[in-house]
Design an enzyme around this catalytic site. Structure first.
Site, PDB file in Angstrom:
ATOM      1  N   SER A   1       0.841  -1.218   0.000  1.00 26.87           N
ATOM      2  CA  SER A   1       0.000   0.000   0.000  1.00 26.87           C
ATOM      3  C   SER A   1       0.869   1.257   0.000  1.00 26.87           C
ATOM      4  CB  SER A   1      -0.890   0.036   1.244  1.00 26.87           C
ATOM      5  OG  SER A   1      -1.924  -0.889   1.132  1.00 26.87           O
TER       6      SER A   1
ATOM      7  N   GLN B   1      -9.094   2.718  -0.462  1.00 24.05           N
ATOM      8  CA  GLN B   1      -8.941   3.019  -1.899  1.00 24.05           C
ATOM      9  C   GLN B   1      -9.925   4.102  -2.314  1.00 24.05           C
ATOM     10  OE1 GLN B   1      -9.231  -0.715  -3.981  1.00 24.05           O
ATOM     11  NE2 GLN B   1      -7.272  -1.434  -3.199  1.00 24.05           N
TER      12      GLN B   1
ATOM     13  N   SER C   1     -13.279   2.190   3.102  1.00 19.05           N
ATOM     14  CA  SER C   1     -12.336   1.728   2.085  1.00 19.05           C
ATOM     15  C   SER C   1     -11.252   2.769   1.854  1.00 19.05           C
ATOM     16  CB  SER C   1     -13.084   1.463   0.770  1.00 19.05           C
ATOM     17  OG  SER C   1     -12.167   1.514  -0.309  1.00 19.05           O
TER      18      SER C   1
ATOM     19  N   ASP D   1      -7.322  -7.564   4.608  1.00 16.71           N
ATOM     20  CA  ASP D   1      -6.550  -8.437   3.715  1.00 16.71           C
ATOM     21  C   ASP D   1      -6.054  -9.705   4.419  1.00 16.71           C
ATOM     22  OD1 ASP D   1      -6.958  -6.684   1.666  1.00 16.71           O
ATOM     23  OD2 ASP D   1      -5.035  -5.673   1.874  1.00 16.71           O
TER      24      ASP D   1
HETATM   25  C1  S3P Z   1      -5.801  -0.976   0.048  1.00 17.32           C
HETATM   26  C2  S3P Z   1      -7.037  -0.917   0.631  1.00 17.32           C
HETATM   27  C3  S3P Z   1      -7.883  -2.097   0.850  1.00 17.32           C
HETATM   28  C4  S3P Z   1      -7.079  -3.383   0.740  1.00 17.32           C
HETATM   29  C5  S3P Z   1      -6.195  -3.382  -0.463  1.00 17.32           C
HETATM   30  C6  S3P Z   1      -5.193  -2.241  -0.401  1.00 17.32           C
HETATM   31  C7  S3P Z   1      -5.040   0.267  -0.161  1.00 17.32           C
HETATM   32  O1  S3P Z   1      -8.902  -2.130  -0.129  1.00 17.32           O
HETATM   33  O2  S3P Z   1      -7.965  -4.491   0.689  1.00 17.32           O
HETATM   34  O3  S3P Z   1      -5.471  -4.601  -0.554  1.00 17.32           O
HETATM   35  O4  S3P Z   1      -3.821   0.210  -0.403  1.00 17.32           O
HETATM   36  O5  S3P Z   1      -5.651   1.340  -0.054  1.00 17.32           O
HETATM   37  P1  S3P Z   1     -10.308  -1.367   0.053  1.00 17.32           P
HETATM   38  O6  S3P Z   1     -10.057   0.070   0.046  1.00 17.32           O
HETATM   39  O7  S3P Z   1     -11.115  -1.810  -1.147  1.00 17.32           O
HETATM   40  O8  S3P Z   1     -10.877  -1.880   1.341  1.00 17.32           O
END
Ligand code: S3P
Length: 425
Positions: free
Chosen positions: A23, A166, A164, A311
């Site tokens: 990340s 992301q 989330s 995760d």
């Molecule tokens: C991540 C956020 C998570 C995680 C992904 C990486 C990130 O997803 O599951 O592996 O780096 O922001 P979500 O935002 O869909 O929960």
């Protein structure tokens, strides 16, 4: 690629360095390309996903160069240029969702594409709020390919139904280029690497509880040494707990509190874990962990801890097969929207090797402790986290298992097996 995994009878012992956080690596690659000047990123992940982000920022005008195996220098004039071809995000949801937030506010058109799995994943969660900001986006029924006609964006106050990181990062990055102050509120705090890094790069950003505010800002170059990925460490944490006679040390594990749900849960389950040394670098906590094989009891995993271990749920399922009692995972519906439907996948595959596991709409229930039988061929659904979780399960099965599609580990952890072998020598 088929991988046969046999029972480990000696225990895992020794010390390994955990490779760089995925990340944080994505964010370092993407944000450096927005800053005028040269950024230095030490310990950049060698997983395929962060490399997708880096390559795309190259297509958008930044130049990058690996100055050693895992140190990369990124130079940019602070503005992006129209790409001459579609931007291929590969398997990476983080790449597609974060970069969409940036492209929405540019003065050119672009298209984001992905592999078969990414092309099935939901993008409405970013297209809807970006559209509220004025973005012009078309897609294949809210899935990739995503076509973005960059334009001027206006700030919004967005109340997200999902916790989330992301989605949050996408909107904050759009907010970085929008007029006014954008705010993003989430039900529970998701990982906050974007907030930490943007603040370190000089952005006008602040968080109050579960709301983050951002204003248009210029970024200064980044200098960072990326810590190890707790999501990669999780496979070794669980292996160390469930393979009898294990005693291992994991060095340089990222310990950002928005990511340490797995540590809270295993402590609750009775794990023997010690944090040997804790330090902070560029706003991110990290430390060394000592794990010993432990007697475990079941627990319930729900609500605000879910985004802090989202995760890790497939490997926590493996752990729960070795805990006494019923482990219940709920409020994890979004696991169905990851690289695979991780609820269905983990329930189907662990059942094949003798686990007592039941699927629910938003999670699963595991009754332990069970001696896993193995003696089966299991699938990883083109999902790196399934491949690594099943590998760890194989270490405690009575008879060997065969994992189909094991090469998918390369998405986040190409040296996974080599690291495991170091602890088995
Ligand atoms: C991540 C956020 C998570 C995680 C992904 C990486 C990130 O997803 O599951 O592996 O780096 O922001 P979500 O935002 O869909 O929960």
């Amino acid at each position: 690629m088929k991988k046969i995994v046999s029972k480990n009878t000696n225990g895992l012992n020794g010390c390994i360095e955990i490779p760089a956080d995925k990340s944080i690596s994505h964010r370092a690659a993407i944000f450096s390309a927005l800053a005028k000047g040269t950024s230095i990123i030490k310990n950049f992940s060698n997983g395929a996903d962060p490399l997708s982000s880096l390559k795309i920022m190259g297509q958008l005008g930044a130049s990058y160069e690996f100055v050693s195996d895992n140190s990369v220098k990124i130079t940019s004039n602070g503005s992006l240029k129209r790409p001459s071809a579609p931007l291929d995000c590969g398997n990476s949801g983080t790449t597609m969702r974060l970069i969409s937030g940036i492209l929405a506010g540019q003065n050119f058109k672009s298209t984001l594409i992905g592999d078969e799995s990414l092309s099935k994943r939901p993008m409405k969660r970013i297209i809807e709020p970006l559209t509220l900001m004025g973005a012009k986006i078309s897609s294949n029924n809210f899935k990739a390919p995503i076509n973005i006609s960059g334009c001027k964006l206006g700030a919004i106050d967005y109340n997200s139904r999902l916790a989330s990181a992301q989605v949050k990062s996408c909107i904050l990055l759009a907010g970085l280029h929008a007029n006014g102050e954008t705010s993003f509120t989430e039900p529970y705090l998701s990982r906050n690497h974007t907030e930490i890094m943007l603040e370190a790069m000089g952005a006008n950003i602040r968080t109050d509880n579960t709301t983050t505010f951002i204003q248009k800002s210029e970024l200064k170059p980044l200098e960072i040494n990326i810590c190890g990925d707790i999501s990669s460490a999780a496979y070794f944490i669980v292996a160390g707990l469930i393979v009898p006679n294990s005693d291992i040390i994991l060095k340089n594990v990222g310990l950002n509190p928005t990511r340490t749900g797995i540590i809270d849960i295993i402590k609750q389950m009775g794990a023997e874990i010690e944090i040997l040394d804790e330090y902070t670098f560029a706003g991110e906590n990290a430390g060394d962990l000592r794990i010993r094989a432990s007697e475990l009891k079941a627990c319930t995993i729900e609500k605000d801890i879910i985004p802090r271990l989202i995760d890790e749920l497939p490997i926590i399922a493996v752990l729960a097969t070795q805990a006494n009692g019923n482990t219940i995972v709920k409020d994890a519906q979004d696991l169905r929207n990851k690289e695979s439907d991780r609820i269905k996948a983990i329930v189907t595959e662990l059942s094949k090797i003798g686990a007592n596991i039941t699927e629910t709409e938003d999670g699963f229930i595991i009754q332990g402790k069970t001696q896993l039988s193995g003696d089966a061929e299991v699938e990883c659904y083109n999902d790196h986290r399934l491949a690594m979780s099943l590998y760890v399960a194989g270490l405690i099965c009575q008879k060997p298992i065969t994992i189909n599609g094991f090469e998918w580990v390369n998405i986040s952890f190409p040296t996974f097996e080599a690291h495991m072998n170091q602890l088995s020598e």
